[in-house]
Design a protein around this motif. Structure first.
Motif, short mmCIF file in Angstrom:
data_model
loop_
_atom_site.label_atom_id
_atom_site.label_comp_id
_atom_site.label_asym_id
_atom_site.label_seq_id
_atom_site.Cartn_x
_atom_site.Cartn_y
_atom_site.Cartn_z
N ALA A 94 38.44 24.97 41.06
CA ALA A 94 38.88 24.12 42.17
C ALA A 94 40.28 24.53 42.60
CB ALA A 94 38.86 22.65 41.76
N VAL A 95 40.45 24.80 43.89
CA VAL A 95 41.72 25.24 44.44
C VAL A 95 42.26 24.11 45.33
CG1 VAL A 95 42.94 27.09 45.63
CG2 VAL A 95 40.77 27.57 44.49
N GLU A 96 43.42 23.59 44.98
CA GLU A 96 43.98 22.48 45.72
C GLU A 96 44.59 22.93 47.05
OE1 GLU A 96 46.80 20.47 43.28
OE2 GLU A 96 45.38 20.11 41.63
N GLU A 97 44.98 21.97 47.86
CA GLU A 97 45.51 22.21 49.19
C GLU A 97 46.66 23.22 49.17
OE1 GLU A 97 47.53 19.70 52.91
OE2 GLU A 97 46.70 18.65 51.17
N GLY A 98 46.53 24.24 50.00
CA GLY A 98 47.59 25.23 50.17
C GLY A 98 47.71 26.28 49.10
N ALA A 99 46.98 26.15 48.01
CA ALA A 99 47.09 27.10 46.90
C ALA A 99 46.28 28.35 47.17
CB ALA A 99 46.66 26.45 45.59
N SER A 100 46.56 29.41 46.41
CA SER A 100 45.88 30.68 46.58
C SER A 100 45.62 31.30 45.21
CB SER A 100 46.74 31.63 47.42
OG SER A 100 46.10 32.89 47.57
N VAL A 101 44.38 31.68 44.95
CA VAL A 101 44.02 32.25 43.66
C VAL A 101 43.03 33.39 43.86
CG1 VAL A 101 42.13 30.64 43.24
CG2 VAL A 101 43.25 31.71 41.30
N ARG A 102 43.14 34.37 42.98
CA ARG A 102 42.25 35.52 42.98
C ARG A 102 41.61 35.61 41.60
NH1 ARG A 102 44.79 41.38 44.37
NH2 ARG A 102 46.00 40.86 42.52
N VAL A 103 40.28 35.62 41.55
CA VAL A 103 39.55 35.56 40.28
C VAL A 103 38.74 36.83 40.11
CG1 VAL A 103 37.92 34.26 38.87
CG2 VAL A 103 39.40 33.05 40.50
N THR A 104 38.87 37.44 38.95
CA THR A 104 38.06 38.62 38.62
C THR A 104 37.61 38.50 37.17
OG1 THR A 104 37.99 41.04 38.68
CG2 THR A 104 40.02 40.05 37.92
N THR A 105 36.99 39.55 36.65
CA THR A 105 36.53 39.56 35.27
C THR A 105 37.16 40.73 34.52
OG1 THR A 105 34.56 40.80 35.96
CG2 THR A 105 34.34 38.41 35.74
N SER A 106 37.14 40.63 33.21
CA SER A 106 37.81 41.66 32.40
C SER A 106 37.05 42.98 32.40
CB SER A 106 37.99 41.15 30.96
OG SER A 106 36.72 40.86 30.38
N SER A 107 35.76 42.93 32.68
CA SER A 107 34.94 44.15 32.66
C SER A 107 33.63 43.86 33.39
CB SER A 107 34.66 44.60 31.22
OG SER A 107 33.92 43.60 30.53
N ALA A 108 32.84 44.89 33.55
CA ALA A 108 31.50 44.69 34.10
C ALA A 108 30.68 43.84 33.12
CB ALA A 108 30.82 46.04 34.33
N GLU A 109 29.94 42.89 33.67
CA GLU A 109 29.11 42.02 32.83
C GLU A 109 27.75 42.65 32.62
OE1 GLU A 109 29.06 39.90 30.37
OE2 GLU A 109 29.95 38.26 31.56
N LYS A 110 27.33 42.73 31.38
CA LYS A 110 26.03 43.35 31.04
C LYS A 110 25.02 42.26 30.72
CE LYS A 110 28.25 47.51 29.23
NZ LYS A 110 29.63 47.05 29.52
N VAL A 111 23.84 42.36 31.33
CA VAL A 111 22.76 41.40 31.10
C VAL A 111 21.63 42.14 30.38
CG1 VAL A 111 21.21 39.72 32.13
CG2 VAL A 111 23.42 40.22 33.22
N TYR A 112 21.40 41.79 29.13
CA TYR A 112 20.49 42.54 28.28
C TYR A 112 19.05 42.02 28.37
CZ TYR A 112 24.84 44.30 26.30
OH TYR A 112 26.06 44.87 26.14
N ARG A 113 18.17 42.77 27.79
CA ARG A 113 16.73 42.43 27.75
C ARG A 113 16.53 41.04 27.14
NH1 ARG A 113 12.21 45.95 24.39
NH2 ARG A 113 10.53 44.39 24.43
N ALA A 114 15.64 40.27 27.76
CA ALA A 114 15.33 38.93 27.27
C ALA A 114 13.90 38.91 26.75
CB ALA A 114 15.49 37.90 28.39
N GLN A 115 13.71 38.27 25.61
CA GLN A 115 12.37 38.17 25.04
C GLN A 115 11.53 37.12 25.74
OE1 GLN A 115 12.94 37.52 20.85
NE2 GLN A 115 13.24 39.69 20.43
#
Length: 293
Positions: A94-115
Motif C-alpha cells: 500500500a502506497v500512501e498519498e504522494g509517496a513513491s516506491v519501486r519494488v523488485t525481487t532479489s533474483s528470478a523466481e523459479k517455479v518447479y514441477r508440481a506433483q
C-alpha cells in the motif's frame, strides 16, 4: 492436509509433502515523512516504510540508494529458494498519498514441477492519491510440469501513477530445458477510483510447448512479458518503437489512459535484454542494481 490411501489409510508421503509446503506473506506500507540528513542537517520529505509485516518464506529488504532519492526501493526475497506445488505467497503493498516506491525481487523466481496441487501467488497493490508505484520483479521461470495460479489486483487513486512489469520464461533454453507440459493461470485486474479499467487473464493448460508454437500465440517463443503504464505515455511508445537492437518481438500502444507494451522472445536472455531496455525508457532513469546483475 493428509491424503487418504485407497484402503482408507493415511498416505505418509502425502502428509509429508503437505507439511513441507512453503507459505510466505509480506505486507508493506509506505508513506511520505520528514527525514533529516545527518550530513547537511537539513530536512526533506521522503518515502519511508510505515508498516512491514513478514511471515514464513517471504522477506522484504530496503537497500541503501547509491544517491539520494525521494523514492523508496524495496526488494522481495523468497527464502524458500523457489516455488513448488502447494506453496502459497501473499504480497500486499500500500502506497500512501504522494509517496513513491519501486519494488523488485532479489533474483528470478523459479517455479518447479508440481506433483498435484498448484502453487498459488496473490499480489495486491494499492496506490493512493498523487502516489507512484513501480512493480518490476525479475522474470519468473517455469519448469516442466510446473503448476501455478497467480492473481494481481491493483487499486489506483484517480491521479496515481503505475508502472507494472511482469515477465515469464518457459524453461531455460541455455540449459536445454523445455516446458513440455504444465498449468499456468495468470489473472490481472486494475481499478482506478474503484472502476475496472484493465483486465487480463492468461491460461496455459496441458501441452504448453505445443501451444507456444502456434503462430497466433508465441510462434515458437518461450519468453513473454508485459509493461503497463498508467497514465498513458505516448513518448514511451514512440521511443520504444524507434528503439534499435531489440532481440525479440515488441509491440506497444495506448488507449483510454493506458499504455501497454508486449514482448515475445526466443529465450530468457533476449527477453531480459528487451525488457531492461524498455524499463529504462519507461522509468526515465537507471534500473535497480539487482536488475543489472
Amino acid at each position: 492436509m493428509s491424503e487418504q490411501a485407497a484402503g482408507g489409510r493415511e498416505d505418509p508421503q502425502g502428509a509429508i509433502f503437505a507439511a513441507n509446503r512453503a507459505t510466505g506473506t509480506v505486507r508493506l506500507g509506505v508513506g511520505l515523512r520528514q527525514g533529516a540528513s545527518r550530513r547537511t542537517q537539513t530536512c526533506r520529505t521522503q518515502t519511508c516504510r510505515t508498516h512491514v509485516f513478514e511471515e514464513g518464506s517471504l522477506r522484504v529488504r530496503f537497500p541503501n540508494p547509491a544517491r539520494p532519492s525521494p523514492a523508496l526501493d524495496a526488494v522481495l526475497v523468497n527464502t524458500a529458494g523457489g516455488i513448488a506445488g502447494g506453496d502459497r505467497s501473499d504480497i500486499d503493498i500500500a502506497v500512501e498519498e504522494g509517496a513513491s516506491v519501486r519494488v523488485t525481487t532479489s533474483s528470478a523466481e523459479k517455479v518447479y514441477r508440481a506433483q498435484s496441487a498448484p502453487a498459488r501467488m496473490q499480489v495486491r497493490l494499492t496506490v493512493g492519491r498523487g502516489a507512484s508505484l513501480a512493480w518490476m520483479p525479475r522474470e519468473m521461470i517455469l519448469f516442466d510440469r510446473a503448476r501455478l495460479a497467480r492473481t494481481i489486483d491493483v487499486d489506483l487513486a484517480d491521479d496515481a501513477r503505475l508502472l507494472l512489469a511482469e515477465a515469464v520464461v518457459f524453461g531455460r533454453t541455455g540449459m536445454d530445458e523445455a516446458v513440455v507440459e504444465g498449468w499456468f493461470s495468470d489473472r490481472w485486474r486494475v481499478r482506478r477510483a474503484g472502476r475496472l479499467v484493465y483486465a487480463e487473464t492468461m491460461r496455459l493448460d496441458g501441452a504448453i510447448a505445443q501451444t507456444l508454437r502456434e503462430p497466433a500465440v508465441a510462434a515458437g517463443g518461450v519468453a513473454v512479458a508485459i509493461i503497463l503504464l498508467m497514465p498513458a505515455d505516448e513518448a514511451f511508445v514512440a521511443a520504444l518503437r524507434a528503439c534499435e537492437g531489440l532481440r525479440g518481438e515488441v509491440g506497444a500502444s495506448s488507449w483510454n489512459g493506458i499504455t501497454a507494451a508486449r514482448f515475445c522472445a526466443p529465450d530468457g536472455e533476449s527477453l531480459r535484454h528487451d525488457l531492461a531496455t524498455a524499463l529504462s525508457l519507461a522509468s526515465g532513469g537507471p534500473l535497480p542494481p539487482l536488475w543489472l546483475n
